[in-house]
Design an enzyme around this catalytic site. Structure first.
Site, PDB file in Angstrom:
ATOM      1  N   ARG A   1      23.065  -0.001  50.619  1.00 19.32           N
ATOM      2  CA  ARG A   1      21.872   0.591  50.029  1.00 19.32           C
ATOM      3  C   ARG A   1      22.094   0.732  48.521  1.00 19.32           C
ATOM      4  O   ARG A   1      23.002   1.443  48.092  1.00 19.32           O
ATOM      5  CB  ARG A   1      21.605   1.962  50.653  1.00 19.32           C
TER       6      ARG A   1
ATOM      7  N   HIS B   1      15.059   5.636  42.423  1.00 21.47           N
ATOM      8  CA  HIS B   1      16.120   6.635  42.519  1.00 21.47           C
ATOM      9  C   HIS B   1      16.202   7.309  41.142  1.00 21.47           C
ATOM     10  O   HIS B   1      17.209   7.253  40.455  1.00 21.47           O
ATOM     11  CB  HIS B   1      17.441   5.991  42.945  1.00 21.47           C
TER      12      HIS B   1
ATOM     13  N   GLU C   1      14.619  11.116  47.621  1.00 14.80           N
ATOM     14  CA  GLU C   1      14.578  12.567  47.420  1.00 14.80           C
ATOM     15  C   GLU C   1      13.501  13.032  46.442  1.00 14.80           C
ATOM     16  O   GLU C   1      13.809  13.530  45.338  1.00 14.80           O
ATOM     17  CB  GLU C   1      15.946  13.076  46.955  1.00 14.80           C
TER      18      GLU C   1
ATOM     19  N   ASN D   1      18.912  12.246  53.713  1.00 17.80           N
ATOM     20  CA  ASN D   1      20.154  12.526  52.989  1.00 17.80           C
ATOM     21  C   ASN D   1      20.571  13.939  53.354  1.00 17.80           C
ATOM     22  O   ASN D   1      19.759  14.868  53.259  1.00 17.80           O
ATOM     23  CB  ASN D   1      19.943  12.463  51.474  1.00 17.80           C
TER      24      ASN D   1
ATOM     25  N   TYR E   1      23.831  16.936  53.044  1.00 20.75           N
ATOM     26  CA  TYR E   1      25.138  17.326  52.514  1.00 20.75           C
ATOM     27  C   TYR E   1      25.606  18.709  52.980  1.00 20.75           C
ATOM     28  O   TYR E   1      26.749  18.888  53.321  1.00 20.75           O
ATOM     29  CB  TYR E   1      25.107  17.309  50.974  1.00 20.75           C
TER      30      TYR E   1
ATOM     31  N   GLU F   1      22.222   8.956  53.102  1.00 16.22           N
ATOM     32  CA  GLU F   1      23.343   9.473  52.313  1.00 16.22           C
ATOM     33  C   GLU F   1      24.017  10.610  53.063  1.00 16.22           C
ATOM     34  O   GLU F   1      23.327  11.454  53.649  1.00 16.22           O
ATOM     35  CB  GLU F   1      22.881  10.074  50.966  1.00 16.22           C
TER      36      GLU F   1
HETATM   37  C1  FCB Z   1      21.799  13.094  46.200  1.00 19.07           C
HETATM   38  C2  FCB Z   1      21.394  11.913  45.330  1.00 19.07           C
HETATM   39  C3  FCB Z   1      22.531  10.987  45.007  1.00 19.07           C
HETATM   40  C4  FCB Z   1      23.807  11.743  44.718  1.00 19.07           C
HETATM   41  C5  FCB Z   1      24.108  12.698  45.834  1.00 19.07           C
HETATM   42  C6  FCB Z   1      25.401  13.448  45.667  1.00 19.07           C
HETATM   43  O1  FCB Z   1      20.929  14.146  45.953  1.00 19.07           O
HETATM   44  O2  FCB Z   1      20.391  11.175  45.980  1.00 19.07           O
HETATM   45  O3  FCB Z   1      22.136  10.170  43.925  1.00 19.07           O
HETATM   46  O4  FCB Z   1      23.730  12.365  43.502  1.00 19.07           O
HETATM   47  O5  FCB Z   1      23.060  13.616  45.961  1.00 19.07           O
END
Ligand code: FCB
Length: 473
Positions: free
Chosen positions: A88, A132, A177, A305, A307, A375
């Site tokens: 990607r 992006h 995002e 995405n 985290y 992500e």
């Molecule tokens: C996300 C973004 C990516 C990167 C990660 C850590 O929010 O899409 O570009 O910065 O976080």
């Protein structure tokens, strides 16, 4: 069942994924390409933002980044060694249309053409993200995403890219995002364009969705590829069980999630807007009849995405400090859990929240298309050890935990088709500059030398294990 892993437990007990499940790695143009003024590329809002003193850690920018523009062959070879099914990447709008409008710059498209051919020759499926975050500065000067015209320009740009690459790129992502563009960019001011606006941030969110819908329609006419959008739906947890904290969490759900998910996958705007935005959205003149139909144009997949979870508490203001307070005040504070390990970003590591997020999304949005994790990964304070290697045990543990959490979601019936790790390379981490390393490959920014970390080998082995069992994508 949620799996736990201790650092050092690296290759044991890989999670199992169904046949056809694919693995990939992700990057974004501004974070890796460099070559900021080559081959006719126009300035983007990130060039402008980085040039403003005090915006980015270390005063750095993406001018050189990982020099991927010149080293893409080496980077595709790294992907090849990893054994991924897919890569990607994002296309830089200002390379394709330096001023955001008009005839495309052939040299910009040529770069992506070469990249796509290199990937295909290596047997890797290209997945292209169209936006992006690097808006052409010329469009920002005309109002940026605050104005409807930018949504229309975005659809035109999508058409140019698809006309050139649509015959060879089978997976398309319109936006990455939109939450970050709308609110981190226009209400918190920590991303380009770095403003702190109220209602305008809501208009930005709407125009992003509109641009997504218009671009999706253009892509449908130009390519047979799968089309999706990447969101960062957040797992939001009330700080306590009090009614006030729960109500604050509902408002945060609208700010982070529902403002995008409801129009995209439920055909309406959130029903708690008045409570969430106060007077800001009293007269949303930016919404036109028919927009919801465009925004709801059917998709083949939804990119997620993920985290970390966020803890939400009720507050008189979003942040009592007027210097850092977001311009969109939902009367809630956001904090990180402190009873778990934190990554170098300060983010809490709680893999089970990934399972919960995915099962919850499926329950709340039954009309959502299949998911792709576009992500997931962690920034760690990596060091090169005496043996010349990066033993990034914490990153391996993070990935191990989150891939198990993902497998748990699949076992509970969530339809997820693939997973991209963030990121292939250490890179320019937006306002954090080069201070935060998310790569499974280390980049030495003085020499541009690439050094695969332990996590690269761990991910490679996981993919090989999966393929050995199922045959891969
Ligand atoms: C996300 C973004 C990516 C990167 C990660 C850590 O929010 O899409 O570009 O910065 O976080």
């Amino acid at each position: 069942m949620n799996s736990t892993v201790t650092p050092g437990d690296t290759t044991a007990s890989f999670p199992r994924f169904p046949e056809g499940f694919f693995f990939g790695a992700a990057t974004a143009a501004y974070q890796i390409e460099g070559a900021a003024r080559e081959d006719g590329r126009g300035p983007s809002i990130w060039d402008t933002y980085c040039a403003e003193p005090g915006r980015v850690a270390g005063g750095s920018s993406g001018d050189v980044a990982c020099d991927h523009y010149h080293r893409y062959r080496e980077d595709v070879a790294l992907l090849s060694g990893l054994g991924v099914d897919s890569y990607r990447f994002s296309v830089a709008w200002p390379r394709v249309q330096p001023t955001g409008a008009g005839a495309p710059e052939p040299r910009g498209l040529d770069f992506y053409d070469r990249l796509v051919d290199e990937l295909l020759a290596a047997g890797i499926t290209p997945a292209a993200t169209l936006y992006h975050w690097d808006l052409p500065q010329a469009l920002e000067d005309r109002g940026g995403w605050r104005v409807r015209e930018t949504a229309e320009r975005f659809a035109e740009y999508a058409g140019h890219v698809a006309a050139r690459l649509g015959d060879r790129v089978p997976r398309w992502i319109t936006l990455n995002e939109p939450f970050c563009t709308a609110f981190v960019g226009h209400a918190i001011g920590r991303h380009a364009p770095g403003t702190r606006e109220g209602a305008a941030a809501l208009a930005v969110a709407h125009h992003l969705l509109l641009g997504h819908g218009l671009a999706t329609r253009v892509l449908r006419e130009t390519t047979d590829g799968e089309i999706g959008i990447t969101l960062n739906p957040d797992r939001l947890l009330p700080a306590t069980g009090s009614p006030a904290d729960r109500a604050a969490t509902d408002r945060a759900e609208t700010l982070h999630n529902r403002v995008f998910l409801d129009p995209l996958f439920a055909g309406h705007y959130p029903d708690n807007e008045a409570d969430t935005w106060g007077g800001l959205a009293a007269d949303p003149a930016w919404r036109h009849d028919g927009d919801l139909d465009v925004i709801g144009t059917p998709l083949d997949f939804a990119g997620v995405n993920y985290y970390r979870p966020i803890t939400i508490a009720d507050a008189p203001h979003t942040d009592p400090d007027p210097a850092t307070r977001t311009a969109v005040d939902i009367r809630a504070t956001e904090t990180w859990r402190d009873d778990v390990r934190h990554t170098a970003m300060g983010w809490p590591v709680v893999p089970s929240t990934f399972t919960d997020l995915l099962t919850d999304l499926t329950r709340r949005y039954p009309a959502m298309p299949p998911l792709v994790i576009t992500e997931n990964g962690s920034a760690e304070d990596d060091t090169v050890a005496a043996d010349g290697q990066v033993h990034d045990t914490d990153r391996v543990a993070y990935l191990h935990g989150h891939l198990h959490a993902l497998a748990d979601a699949l076992a509970q019936g969530v339809d997820v088709r693939g997973y991209y790790v963030w990121s292939l390379l250490d890179n320019f981490e937006w306002a954090f500059g080069y201070d935060k390393r998310f790569g499974i490959v280390r980049v030495d920014y003085d020499t541009q030398e690439r050094l695969p970390k332990d996590s690269y080998r761990w991910f490679r082995d996981l993919i090989a294990d999966h393929r050995g069992r199922t045959g891969g994508e």
